[in-house]
Motif scaffolding. Structure first.
Motif, short mmCIF file in Angstrom:
data_model
loop_
_atom_site.label_atom_id
_atom_site.label_comp_id
_atom_site.label_asym_id
_atom_site.label_seq_id
_atom_site.Cartn_x
_atom_site.Cartn_y
_atom_site.Cartn_z
N TRP A 211 0.78 -1.16 -0.02
CA TRP A 211 -0.14 -0.06 0.07
C TRP A 211 0.96 1.33 0.01
N LEU A 269 -2.60 -2.70 -10.08
CA LEU A 269 -2.55 -1.35 -9.17
C LEU A 269 -4.17 -1.04 -9.32
N ASN A 270 -4.23 -0.87 -7.86
CA ASN A 270 -5.55 -0.04 -7.69
C ASN A 270 -5.51 1.13 -7.03
N VAL A 271 -5.89 2.29 -7.71
CA VAL A 271 -6.06 3.74 -7.19
C VAL A 271 -7.42 3.60 -6.45
N GLY A 272 -7.44 3.52 -4.79
CA GLY A 272 -8.53 3.03 -4.36
C GLY A 272 -9.54 4.21 -3.89
N ARG A 273 -8.63 5.24 -3.70
CA ARG A 273 -9.09 6.47 -3.11
C ARG A 273 -8.42 7.62 -3.53
N ILE A 274 -9.10 8.80 -3.67
CA ILE A 274 -8.46 10.01 -4.31
C ILE A 274 -9.17 11.00 -3.48
N ASP A 290 -4.64 6.93 -2.69
CA ASP A 290 -4.26 5.65 -2.00
C ASP A 290 -4.24 4.56 -3.08
N CYS A 291 -3.17 3.99 -3.00
CA CYS A 291 -2.97 2.86 -3.83
C CYS A 291 -2.57 1.57 -3.48
N ARG A 292 -2.88 0.62 -4.17
CA ARG A 292 -2.51 -1.02 -3.74
C ARG A 292 -1.80 -1.44 -4.90
#
Lengths: 430, 430
Positions: A211, A269-274, A290-292
């Protein structure tokens, strides 16, 4: 004592007899809103449930310093849970079989907007074969199965012939520090079983996960002078573009990783929050994402983190705005490596037999490109780490649900596995 | 009475004599945290300041229904201010000259992160020639100048020979409904002057502005199944790409708009705010962006809004995810058209003369690609609408500041303009 055909049938029936209570217990777990940091009461509930059954109990806080020192530890942040880890312990008077850890986590991911759910995500709802609710599948059904598989043996006068630890952890959805803490506490056994929702299959390999948070900030101006200002949201999205290229490069290496070569896209790759900006008519001066991202087993988490930092730094140096306002990159959660369950272990063979006895089909294995607590036991305890559990839908999504008939089948397979692996014997009289 | 050279000199000196008090008054205005919806106390402060000076006063709420019926009205939203509009009125016993509106707005845009400011944005700080603070330039210095330009005349025993309205409005930074409400209330005059921070120049033309919000939502999943899910944040950014193409098409038409042909990039699309997703390891199921875009004078706001809707709908139809999850587009703020101040008006000539007398250089005009309340008076009152004010830095940004020497020059020019335009006469004795 060896397991007779009669005993097997008795175990199957005993799981069935206890299943109504198991479903009720699972529903009670769903009723706890155990989001990150909010797992105190559900852990106390489990602690009481283990006490009601006469298990010795250990309840302890996580040790941030010990976690920080361990290579599998994830960074501690403001949002880290302070809920305790709970362990119930079955110790037979004499150890005859192989010891076992049954593990589950009770933290859940956020439900997201309530309106996207057909019903309250924190109230278990059963419709046909499915129990709906946040965490119903991931993994409150498994947490209940750990306890009720042992209950099923006890109901017919049996108990494991070796030590069994029932571990209830938190932080599985964000750091994996809960599972690591059980290792740091000194828990050890000959195998571990974690009944995550794996569609009645065994996990053969999984990825590690990192993360990270990327923060961009820079001078805002009136939008009429936009050319002279800098848009932090646009800049953050340019960095996402650079990360997508990194993701593509990592996916292109899948052939080097036998268990991942057949997956379409093992590295997500997930951009889960911005979040960014304050006002439609001001050029935004800040943006945070916030990335994973996943990493292949065998990849060092620290090395992968460096590669991410380098990728962002290199892109930023060539970007007119970012070169003057370099992004701040923080690794603030999972810093975990993946694992492979090497084929051929006795534990896997025993689970395969129990699965066939309970479900009637050969046990299949598969690769899953997400984080699993099993990695702690595989990498640091170096024991067979079995991740195997019920059929589910929409974990981390809306209307998450678990198949109750599958939970019953899995619980039966688990009870049989315990009986085969640990051995069983008549309950010690106090 | 005509303005003698002596009277001109007296006015210049009187502005100077009052300037320390004017700076103090401006600093007091900066001390009010008059963000959108929080302008109640600053409007009461102005109401008292106008009363102290003996002006007749009118204080009234905005009328959402009347605003909704007017083509220049912007949609009412939950965040719309309910602060009153305040007007101070000077009425001479006999009307001799031309009437005038002096207008200002006291709402400010958010300060953004405190850490980006050298000092508290809501405490005026003077360093050298500059007064720092959110709104110091945009446009609390102008609000004070409106009052102190008239004070300067009064200090030397003069007052305007015609009616002067001192209007203090809100919602200039979000809808322009405050200025529109003064029109709807029935205020009319022969000219209006709004001392926005325009670097001692006169605004010749400005753009209209539209605000809109784009919301995307769709099915989230565990990131391990990302391919089967949909990332709402990525989808929102694809829509930004479509809007950037619209922006480019609109900019390509600048040659059709004489006052804009020489600007590099007259039409700015700003993605000013973004928010989406809940968890790094869940594929985000929602994302919302707040946008602002400019339109050329003469462009119908409704037609431009339709073009934006069409652009987003057309892009979405061709997008695998968005075609199933079409974005929701809401126009939730500015819905305003631009204006051109046609050259050759008597009001402009008089301001030019006053400017030269005060500052010693010919008055220059320029085009500004942002919203101005002046549009209400230009488009709906159809009077010469003069937007002209002091030198500033970083409006809408950090460390916003206004040049105090420029404020004094502008106040002098304004006092002379009032004297020339309205005429002056000895103060009526009560």
């Amino acid at each position: 004592m060896t397991l007779t055909a009669q005993m097997r049938d008795d175990i199957v029936r005993s799981v069935e007899d206890g299943f109504a209570a198991q479903v009720e217990f699972t529903g009670a777990l769903v009723g706890f809103r155990s989001n990150r940091g909010e797992e105190h009461t559900i852990q106390d509930f489990i602690y009481r449930a283990l006490g009601d059954r006469g298990y010795a109990r250990d309840r302890f806080a996580m040790d941030p310093e010990a976690i920080a020192r361990h290579p599998g530890g994830a960074p501690w942040s403001d949002t880290h849970s302070e809920a305790p880890i709970v362990v119930g312990i079955h110790r037979p008077r004499a150890e005859a079989g192989r010891s076992l850890i049954l593990q589950s986590h009770l933290d859940v991911v956020p439900a997201g907007p309530r309106a996207m759910w057909a019903s309250d995500p924190y109230v278990a709802r059963i419709e046909g074969d499915w129990m709906f609710g946040r965490g119903a599948a991931d993994m409150k059904a498994g947490a209940a199965a750990n306890i009720f598989a042992l209950d099923a043996l006890r109901r017919i006068g049996l108990e494991p012939a070796s030590t069994v630890y029932i571990q209830s952890v938190v932080e599985e959805e964000s750091t994996g520090n809960g599972a690591l803490m059980t290792h740091l506490r000194g828990y050890q056994a000959d195998a571990v079983l974690i009944p995550e929702p794996e569609d009645e299959m065994l996990v053969r390999a999984n990825t590690g996960v990192l993360w990270f948070r990327v923060e961009v900030s820079g001078l805002p101006v009136h939008v009429r002078e936009m050319g002279s200002g800098t848009n932090a949201i646009d800049a953050a999205y340019r960095l996402v573009g650079a990360l997508r290229e990194l993701e593509a490069r990592w996916n292109a290496k899948k052939a080097d990783h036998p268990h991942f070569a057949d997956l379409d896209h093992p590295i997500n790759l997930n951009v889960g929050r911005i979040e960014g900006g304050d006002w439609a008519s001001s050029v935004p001066c800040w943006c945070a994402i916030d990335c994973r991202i996943a990493i292949y087993p065998g990849t060092d988490a620290g090395a992968a983190a460096s590669e991410i930092r380098d990728c962002l730094a290199q892109f930023s140096r060539a970007d007119p705005y970012l070169s003057n306002n370099p992004p701040v990159v923080t690794f603030d959660g999972f810093h975990a490596e993946g694992y492979v369950l090497e084929a051929g272990s006795e534990a896997e063979a025993v689970l395969g037999r129990a699965h066939e006895e309970a479900i009637g089909t050969p046990l299949q294995s598969f690769t899953t490109p997400g984080y699993l607590d099993t990695r702690v036991y595989a990498l640091y305890d170096r024991i067979p780490a079995l991740c195997y559990g019920p059929i589910s839908r929409n974990i981390h999504g809306f209307d998450e649900c678990v198949s109750l008939s599958s939970v019953q089948r899995i619980t039966t397979a688990m009870a049989l596995f315990i009986a085969h692996w640990c051995g069983v014997k008549p309950i010690d009289k106090a």
